[in-house]
Design an enzyme around this catalytic site. Structure first.
Site, PDB file in Angstrom:
ATOM      1  N   CYS A   4       1.174  -1.249   0.177  1.00 14.77           N
ATOM      2  CA  CYS A   4      -0.022  -0.511   0.072  1.00 14.77           C
ATOM      3  C   CYS A   4       0.789   1.570   0.104  1.00 14.77           C
ATOM      4  O   CYS A   4       1.934   1.580   0.607  1.00 14.77           O
ATOM      5  CB  CYS A   4      -0.673  -0.203   0.885  1.00 14.77           C
ATOM      6  SG  CYS A   4      -2.444   1.431   1.584  1.00 14.77           S
ATOM      7  N   CYS A  20      -5.667  -2.790   0.744  1.00  9.80           N
ATOM      8  CA  CYS A  20      -4.812  -2.567   1.950  1.00  9.80           C
ATOM      9  C   CYS A  20      -6.485  -3.295   2.811  1.00  9.80           C
ATOM     10  O   CYS A  20      -7.143  -3.259   2.974  1.00  9.80           O
ATOM     11  CB  CYS A  20      -4.937  -1.751   1.894  1.00  9.80           C
ATOM     12  SG  CYS A  20      -3.952  -0.944   3.688  1.00  9.80           S
ATOM     13  N   CYS A  63      29.034 -36.073 -31.423  1.00  7.80           N
ATOM     14  CA  CYS A  63      27.619 -36.542 -31.800  1.00  7.80           C
ATOM     15  C   CYS A  63      27.491 -37.958 -31.107  1.00  7.80           C
ATOM     16  O   CYS A  63      27.973 -38.648 -32.130  1.00  7.80           O
ATOM     17  CB  CYS A  63      26.460 -36.024 -33.162  1.00  7.80           C
ATOM     18  SG  CYS A  63      25.641 -36.876 -32.282  1.00  7.80           S
ATOM     19  N   ASP A  82      21.597 -29.932  -3.639  1.00  7.41           N
ATOM     20  CA  ASP A  82      23.008 -30.983  -3.586  1.00  7.41           C
ATOM     21  C   ASP A  82      23.201 -31.499  -4.474  1.00  7.41           C
ATOM     22  O   ASP A  82      24.250 -31.849  -4.619  1.00  7.41           O
ATOM     23  CB  ASP A  82      22.211 -31.019  -2.219  1.00  7.41           C
ATOM     24  CG  ASP A  82      21.988 -32.265  -2.663  1.00  7.41           C
ATOM     25  OD1 ASP A  82      21.349 -32.189  -2.988  1.00  7.41           O
ATOM     26  OD2 ASP A  82      21.715 -33.412  -1.578  1.00  7.41           O
ATOM     27  N   GLU A  83      22.811 -31.577  -5.590  1.00 10.01           N
ATOM     28  CA  GLU A  83      23.629 -32.180  -6.812  1.00 10.01           C
ATOM     29  C   GLU A  83      23.768 -31.589  -7.849  1.00 10.01           C
ATOM     30  O   GLU A  83      23.655 -30.307  -7.934  1.00 10.01           O
ATOM     31  CB  GLU A  83      22.467 -33.002  -6.792  1.00 10.01           C
ATOM     32  CG  GLU A  83      21.553 -34.274  -6.314  1.00 10.01           C
ATOM     33  CD  GLU A  83      22.621 -35.162  -5.626  1.00 10.01           C
ATOM     34  OE1 GLU A  83      23.227 -35.844  -6.721  1.00 10.01           O
ATOM     35  OE2 GLU A  83      22.146 -35.996  -5.376  1.00 10.01           O
TER      36      GLU A  83
END
Length: 102
Positions: A4, A20, A63, A82-83
């Protein structure tokens, strides 16, 4: 998240707009309609067919499909934080895409 301008309280979504909770300030929300998709068209496109060829980094990587020795690459976090990230490669000749988990 909006606040607001009068009393700096966090505005709450009240269906027809933001309001608000402390004072009488309200803000009408704009209704945004997503574009209608054609049948079979994906909503998420990382790159179009030829878009980004000039900006994507290339690497000398053989490739797996055609044996061409140049590919573009990018990295994404596909597993938990965490990987390590997963590296993706796309051959510049046959457009075959493969990944490397290391």
């Amino acid at each position: 998240m909006k606040f607001c301008p009068t009393c700096e309280a966090k505005l709450k979504n009240m269906g027809s707009g933001l309001q608000c909770p402390k004072c009488s300030y309200s803000e009408a929300s704009e209704v945004v309609h997503p574009e209608k998709l054609e049948e079979g068209e994906s909503q998420l496109n990382v790159f179009e067919e030829n878009e980004g060829k000039e900006t994507m980094p290339t690497i000398e990587k053989e490739c797996e499909k055609c044996g061409h020795n140049e590919a573009v690459w990018w990295m994404l976090q596909t597993r938990s934080a965490d990987e390590p990230t997963t590296q993706f490669y796309r051959c510049t000749k046959c457009r075959h895409t493969w990944r490397d988990y290391s």
